[in-house]
Write an enzyme that holds these catalytic residues in place. Sequence first.
Site, PDB file in Angstrom:
ATOM      1  CE  LYS D 128      45.140  -0.176-122.832  1.00  0.00           C
ATOM      2  NZ  LYS D 128      44.864   1.246-122.597  1.00  0.00           N
ATOM      3  N   GLY D 189      46.461   9.201-117.075  1.00  0.00           N
ATOM      4  CA  GLY D 189      46.042  10.590-117.024  1.00  0.00           C
ATOM      5  C   GLY D 189      46.896  11.497-116.163  1.00  0.00           C
ATOM      6  CB  ALA D 215      48.856   4.499-118.737  1.00  0.00           C
ATOM      7  N   GLY D 216      50.318   7.371-118.764  1.00  0.00           N
ATOM      8  CA  GLY D 216      51.179   8.219-117.957  1.00  0.00           C
ATOM      9  C   GLY D 216      52.079   9.152-118.743  1.00  0.00           C
ATOM     10  CB  ALA D 237      44.277   8.413-124.353  1.00  0.00           C
TER      11      ALA D 237
END
Lengths: 287, 287, 287, 287
Positions: D128, D189, D215-216, D237
């Site tokens: 990644k 995040g 992400a996000g 995550a």
Amino acid sequence: MEPQTLSRGDTALTIAGRTFGSRLILGTGGAANHAQLAAAITASGTELVTVALRRVGPPSAHSEAPQPLTPGAADAAPPRRYPTGSILDVIEECGVGVLPNTAGCFTAEQAVRTARLAREAFGTDWIKLEVIGDEDTLLPDPVELLDAAETLVRDGFTVLPYTSDDPVLARRLEDAGCAAVMPLAAPIGTGLGVRNPHNLALICEHANVPVICDAGIGTASDAALAMELGCSAVLLATAVTRAADPVLMAAAMRDAVNAGRAARLAGRIPKRHLAKASSTFEGMADL
Amino acid sequence: MEPQTLSRGDTALTIAGRTFGSRLILGTGGAANHAQLAAAITASGTELVTVALRRVGPPSAHSEAPQPLTPGAADAAPPRRYPTGSILDVIEECGVGVLPNTAGCFTAEQAVRTARLAREAFGTDWIKLEVIGDEDTLLPDPVELLDAAETLVRDGFTVLPYTSDDPVLARRLEDAGCAAVMPLAAPIGTGLGVRNPHNLALICEHANVPVICDAGIGTASDAALAMELGCSAVLLATAVTRAADPVLMAAAMRDAVNAGRAARLAGRIPKRHLAKASSTFEGMADL
Amino acid sequence: MEPQTLSRGDTALTIAGRTFGSRLILGTGGAANHAQLAAAITASGTELVTVALRRVGPPSAHSEAPQPLTPGAADAAPPRRYPTGSILDVIEECGVGVLPNTAGCFTAEQAVRTARLAREAFGTDWIKLEVIGDEDTLLPDPVELLDAAETLVRDGFTVLPYTSDDPVLARRLEDAGCAAVMPLAAPIGTGLGVRNPHNLALICEHANVPVICDAGIGTASDAALAMELGCSAVLLATAVTRAADPVLMAAAMRDAVNAGRAARLAGRIPKRHLAKASSTFEGMADL
Amino acid sequence: MEPQTLSRGDTALTIAGRTFGSRLILGTGGAANHAQLAAAITASGTELVTVALRRVGPPSAHSEAPQPLTPGAADAAPPRRYPTGSILDVIEECGVGVLPNTAGCFTAEQAVRTARLAREAFGTDWIKLEVIGDEDTLLPDPVELLDAAETLVRDGFTVLPYTSDDPVLARRLEDAGCAAVMPLAAPIGTGLGVRNPHNLALICEHANVPVICDAGIGTASDAALAMELGCSAVLLATAVTRAADPVLMAAAMRDAVNAGRAARLAGRIPKRHLAKASSTFEGMADL
């Protein structure tokens, strides 16, 4: 054109040392005819319009004034008011500045060549740099764009790049010496308005050059929002030229940009989850 | 106050036979002081401001001019410029009309009583009808509101009800004889802007009386959007009076309402999923 | 039907003392045929479906089982699997509860009469109360709705009213003794999703009865969002019955409701303006 | 881990010839401890987790198993269950695949070097690829990213680049030979959800490799929406690891991804401006 007066405490828009009384820049594509375009330019209060070199033609095509390249246009007798039939006559009549652009270019090389031709044709080293990545979306190609921007800055151009709303790319364009950055609200001609206010706000927070929202504006509230997010100016074309009444929409955009700018400077109230009365009634007469 | 000029093809706002040159109505609550309020009223271009009877006090409290009921206000020497210290002096000085409101009422009965007192105090049968259902949200109570509206219309009032954005309730208020309907953008003082553009559009499509967007506006683009959705006017208070610079925000709101109105009339371009170039380059020189 | 298992720390949905293993309620209108509806009900995991009395017919029309009133339906031989050709056969086969509704009623009086007929026809005093204000939007009429709810509560019904997303009206329905409140996401059949998340959140924050989001859901993320905003359950019909693949969409909605419920209970991360790395790299090897 | 079953008519996610039963990929950063991470991985149903090489350390730091580089970690006695104290023990226990990432790299050169170290450390040529442009936003640098991707593809890596939501950049990454493209929903995040659904939809429409939203994501409905827009998978995550209850949120995300995928395949109803009843009542008994 009636001069714009600055709001209290505001300063004029300054790009590369040149000052503008209006924070609206108009594109000229899509207008039904020159007379309507002239009226819209005047109603908008703009001081700067952008023109595609490919619409006007390269300098070799000019004798004194640029000639249109539209097939057949040479056959038709040009209307009296615009003797050469060129959009440049309109711009001259309106007394506004011209910002040539590289619309229709798909590589850095094409865009650089077009910018150099535009410098000769228009007698200005200002260039609105467009390097398109995709015919369906007309979105900018980030790699070719940065490449072309670096070349043109080295070449002495005042570069205003049309870019995506990517804050990192905007910063890299600024670092490359661009005089402004021009992130999109949405793809060209979609009228979708500001698709990603968060990105536009991030760009404005970090930029040290003017941020000009370019492309995707559909209506007045879109333009006001772009200014409220911190943009220094708005550039739009089809939202005006293809509106049912382009002249009235031009006036709407003029007011919207002023409104958004003033609202930004005026310091809006915070958003609240629960209500807050404008008046409190404690201690007042119980009616 | 500089007179507003109508956009091409526009007609003036007319409510119950009375015509207004501005489509912005200002609330007076939340202003830091009278001088600032006067300056904001002037900058906004409004011709109509709304005042809570409970802030001004019932007619019995007046000798010649209404007196403020704010505790302690009587002790302080009123500033020269506003001899009685009342907000009504400000309104008189600005030369604008006054629209009394029933802010602070929680039942139809309270609201009707307050409206009658307001008629005496202000010498007008126009009333902005507020019947609040909830102290946390200050949202209107639909049942009490309709009840009060019916009573006041029978009583000869010109009723402008502050309502939720419910299209059915708006129609019922119109059917009850209200002179306008005033759906909210968002709860009072929240500054959240138009929470439900779909409902506001539905109300505007079906209404045969002016639709005035009332409450929840936070910034200029919110006001422009409300007009673009089809509202005839916008009423706001704290967005101006509690902005960091109320006078500048008042000017922003004036321009935003004009921009939104003109954009609505001008016929915006449709929204597209894919791009549409402002110019086509077919047949043009390959640079 | 496979039993739903509760998420850690969750409790079952309880309405008026009755407990449900699923937080999804299915409407039956719009299905292409009974077999497909049965498959969708099973895939959804629901334990409760709602049926319009006017689709099934009043009790006088039944001998033993309700008969369909669709013109011509009597002529066609009913399919074997559903002997009476009624939707009630489907519901019985699926082993789910039935919640009759008053769809198609425009006044409190009509709705009350319909509810009483439904009580006889279905042998239940539970009623999903619909009182429509407008044929174009099918939005509820707030005044007639509250009136009917009060009457039916007095009459001993367990009333679940379909309401607008007005927090004040929701509270008044609760105060009137309704067993739940069922605010809409958007008008029936529009598939627009949650038009006003702020209102839905306000209703959930203040309610002491279950809040069931009813109408306007278009796709899975809409249902998840309604649950995240605090709703206790979701009711939907055409989003499933008119999807290209109703059975697959029913499974999607089952998972979406579970996902939204679990996400609400799990306590989401706060929204941030700037990034926050999932790992920090301070003190780590510089590669 | 319970195997995921495919929805009717669905096919498994396949990246570079490798097939996955789950369309959720989990990041490991931000977890409070290894036991919680293990439980979240299991609850999520994922078959692939991503780990930053810089958290695990370069291969030179390993004897048999990778060692953590967190200062002081060597001093503390590792918990029994994870003998080396490394996140790799967790991954091994959970029986899921590992996707190393280059988080923390700011140039193509750094990222390429890190990817090569990761290949040795993890024994996989899958990477990644993250090349960050900005510490405040952690947004990818488009130019460095494309540069690194081209190098790594030449080097035989299976490259999954974390990219902005720019459709042109996504296409260029695909053209460069990347095995998937991983556009962001919002900055890492932030939990802001899909900031620009239009861009994500454009990417999905044009891509010939899997599009993984990365992400996000903040909550379940965000993940469902990403799938409905056409993404093949979702990577997240902190939405899980920093939720108040990570294990429950992991289950929510599993269901949300399944719901969004199924809803996409099921063919949602179109959005309408006006209502459409689920039943029609023409010809039915007038009650």
